[in-house]
Design a protein around this motif. Structure first.
Motif, PDB file in Angstrom:
ATOM      1  N   VAL A  20       0.772  -1.280   0.013  1.00 42.49           N
ATOM      2  CA  VAL A  20       0.020   0.136   0.061  1.00 42.49           C
ATOM      3  C   VAL A  20       0.824   1.136   0.119  1.00 42.49           C
ATOM      4  CG1 VAL A  20      -2.128  -0.993   1.028  1.00 42.49           C
ATOM      5  CG2 VAL A  20      -0.205   0.050   2.521  1.00 42.49           C
ATOM      6  N   PHE A  21       1.960   1.199   0.331  1.00 45.81           N
ATOM      7  CA  PHE A  21       3.011   2.110   0.324  1.00 45.81           C
ATOM      8  C   PHE A  21       3.775   2.428  -0.927  1.00 45.81           C
ATOM      9  CE2 PHE A  21       2.804   1.062   4.868  1.00 45.81           C
ATOM     10  CZ  PHE A  21       1.915   2.432   5.167  1.00 45.81           C
ATOM     11  N   GLY A  22       3.798   1.522  -1.833  1.00 47.04           N
ATOM     12  CA  GLY A  22       4.450   1.390  -3.189  1.00 47.04           C
ATOM     13  C   GLY A  22       5.692   0.797  -2.894  1.00 47.04           C
ATOM     14  N   ALA A  23       6.124   0.006  -2.084  1.00 48.48           N
ATOM     15  CA  ALA A  23       7.631  -0.490  -1.775  1.00 48.48           C
ATOM     16  C   ALA A  23       8.095  -1.102  -2.824  1.00 48.48           C
ATOM     17  CB  ALA A  23       8.001  -0.866  -0.513  1.00 48.48           C
ATOM     18  N   HIS A  24       7.251  -2.006  -3.105  1.00 49.49           N
ATOM     19  CA  HIS A  24       7.547  -2.855  -4.530  1.00 49.49           C
ATOM     20  C   HIS A  24       7.763  -2.136  -5.717  1.00 49.49           C
ATOM     21  CE1 HIS A  24       3.200  -2.444  -4.864  1.00 49.49           C
ATOM     22  NE2 HIS A  24       3.256  -2.988  -5.889  1.00 49.49           N
ATOM     23  N   ARG A  25       6.893  -1.126  -5.847  1.00 50.69           N
ATOM     24  CA  ARG A  25       7.042  -0.445  -7.322  1.00 50.69           C
ATOM     25  C   ARG A  25       8.581   0.460  -7.180  1.00 50.69           C
ATOM     26  NH1 ARG A  25       3.280  -0.293 -11.535  1.00 50.69           N
ATOM     27  NH2 ARG A  25       1.707  -1.401 -11.096  1.00 50.69           N
ATOM     28  N   PHE A  26       8.685   1.035  -6.135  1.00 46.32           N
ATOM     29  CA  PHE A  26      10.127   1.742  -5.811  1.00 46.32           C
ATOM     30  C   PHE A  26      11.277   0.500  -6.151  1.00 46.32           C
ATOM     31  CE2 PHE A  26       7.731   4.605  -3.183  1.00 46.32           C
ATOM     32  CZ  PHE A  26       8.145   5.664  -3.871  1.00 46.32           C
ATOM     33  N   TYR A  27      11.161  -0.526  -5.650  1.00 39.96           N
ATOM     34  CA  TYR A  27      12.058  -1.550  -5.864  1.00 39.96           C
ATOM     35  C   TYR A  27      12.423  -1.717  -7.198  1.00 39.96           C
ATOM     36  CZ  TYR A  27      14.242  -6.227  -5.730  1.00 39.96           C
ATOM     37  OH  TYR A  27      15.038  -7.261  -5.981  1.00 39.96           O
ATOM     38  N   LEU A  36       2.610   7.540  -6.588  1.00 43.30           N
ATOM     39  CA  LEU A  36       1.123   7.553  -6.671  1.00 43.30           C
ATOM     40  C   LEU A  36       0.572   6.591  -5.556  1.00 43.30           C
ATOM     41  CD1 LEU A  36      -1.545   8.181  -8.091  1.00 43.30           C
ATOM     42  CD2 LEU A  36      -0.926   6.404  -9.452  1.00 43.30           C
ATOM     43  N   TYR A  37       1.143   5.352  -5.281  1.00 42.73           N
ATOM     44  CA  TYR A  37       0.694   4.249  -4.350  1.00 42.73           C
ATOM     45  C   TYR A  37       0.910   4.841  -2.939  1.00 42.73           C
ATOM     46  CZ  TYR A  37       0.093   0.260  -7.453  1.00 42.73           C
ATOM     47  OH  TYR A  37      -0.346  -0.532  -8.298  1.00 42.73           O
ATOM     48  N   LEU A  38       2.033   5.507  -2.806  1.00 39.79           N
ATOM     49  CA  LEU A  38       2.498   6.075  -1.496  1.00 39.79           C
ATOM     50  C   LEU A  38       1.443   7.223  -1.012  1.00 39.79           C
ATOM     51  CD1 LEU A  38       4.364   6.264   0.905  1.00 39.79           C
ATOM     52  CD2 LEU A  38       5.696   7.946  -0.371  1.00 39.79           C
ATOM     53  N   ILE A  39       0.950   8.091  -2.054  1.00 43.41           N
ATOM     54  CA  ILE A  39       0.093   9.177  -1.549  1.00 43.41           C
ATOM     55  C   ILE A  39      -1.286   8.727  -1.488  1.00 43.41           C
ATOM     56  CG2 ILE A  39      -0.903  11.293  -2.711  1.00 43.41           C
ATOM     57  CD1 ILE A  39       1.938  11.843  -4.007  1.00 43.41           C
ATOM     58  N   THR A  40      -1.700   7.666  -2.444  1.00 43.09           N
ATOM     59  CA  THR A  40      -3.193   7.260  -2.503  1.00 43.09           C
ATOM     60  C   THR A  40      -3.505   5.990  -1.847  1.00 43.09           C
ATOM     61  OG1 THR A  40      -2.780   6.056  -4.687  1.00 43.09           O
ATOM     62  CG2 THR A  40      -3.600   8.308  -4.699  1.00 43.09           C
ATOM     63  N   VAL A  41      -2.599   5.511  -1.020  1.00 43.06           N
ATOM     64  CA  VAL A  41      -2.603   4.218   0.039  1.00 43.06           C
ATOM     65  C   VAL A  41      -2.905   2.882  -1.203  1.00 43.06           C
ATOM     66  CG1 VAL A  41      -3.600   2.902   1.759  1.00 43.06           C
ATOM     67  CG2 VAL A  41      -3.537   5.384   1.668  1.00 43.06           C
ATOM     68  N   GLY A  42      -1.899   2.551  -2.140  1.00 43.41           N
ATOM     69  CA  GLY A  42      -2.054   1.795  -3.013  1.00 43.41           C
ATOM     70  C   GLY A  42      -2.868   1.951  -4.069  1.00 43.41           C
ATOM     71  N   PHE A  43      -3.030   3.331  -4.370  1.00 43.14           N
ATOM     72  CA  PHE A  43      -4.040   3.586  -5.421  1.00 43.14           C
ATOM     73  C   PHE A  43      -5.342   3.214  -4.984  1.00 43.14           C
ATOM     74  CE2 PHE A  43      -4.743   6.050  -9.191  1.00 43.14           C
ATOM     75  CZ  PHE A  43      -5.666   5.275  -9.967  1.00 43.14           C
ATOM     76  N   PHE A  44      -5.662   3.320  -3.776  1.00 41.53           N
ATOM     77  CA  PHE A  44      -7.114   3.041  -3.089  1.00 41.53           C
ATOM     78  C   PHE A  44      -7.093   1.614  -2.874  1.00 41.53           C
ATOM     79  CE2 PHE A  44      -7.603   7.237  -5.108  1.00 41.53           C
ATOM     80  CZ  PHE A  44      -7.452   7.977  -4.074  1.00 41.53           C
ATOM     81  N   GLY A  45      -6.354   0.693  -2.924  1.00 42.40           N
ATOM     82  CA  GLY A  45      -6.384  -0.787  -2.867  1.00 42.40           C
ATOM     83  C   GLY A  45      -6.427  -1.488  -4.268  1.00 42.40           C
TER      84      GLY A  45
END
Length: 69
Positions: A20-27, A36-45
Motif C-alpha cells: 500500500v506504500f508502493g515499496a515494491h514499485r520503488f524496488y 502514486l501508491y504512497l500518496i493514495t494508499v496503494g491507489f485506493f487498494g
C-alpha cells in the motif's frame, strides 16, 4: 522466471507487507507509480490487487529489458 537484477522473492515480500506504500514499485524502479501508491494508499487498494495478479510478469519484463542493455 527470467533471471536478472530484480529478485522475485524480494518484490513479493515488499508487495505483501508494504504494497500500500508502493515499496515494491520503488524496488522495481517505477518511481512515478510508487509515489502514486504512497500518496493514495496503494491507489485506493485497487493497484495492490492489480499487482498481485501481474507482479511476476512485470518483473519478467524488467529483467528482460536489463539483460538486453
Amino acid at each position: 522466471y527470467v533471471a536478472g537484477p530484480l529478485n522475485y522473492s524480494v518484490a513479493w515480500l515488499l508487495l505483501t507487507f508494504l504494497g500500500v506504500f508502493g515499496a515494491h514499485r520503488f524496488y522495481m524502479g517505477k518511481w512515478l507509480t510508487g509515489l502514486l501508491y504512497l500518496i493514495t494508499v496503494g491507489f485506493f487498494g485497487i493497484g495492490v490487487f492489480y499487482d498481485y495478479w501481474t507482479l511476476n510478469g512485470q518483473i519478467d519484463e524488467l529483467n528482460r529489458q536489463t539483460r538486453l542493455q
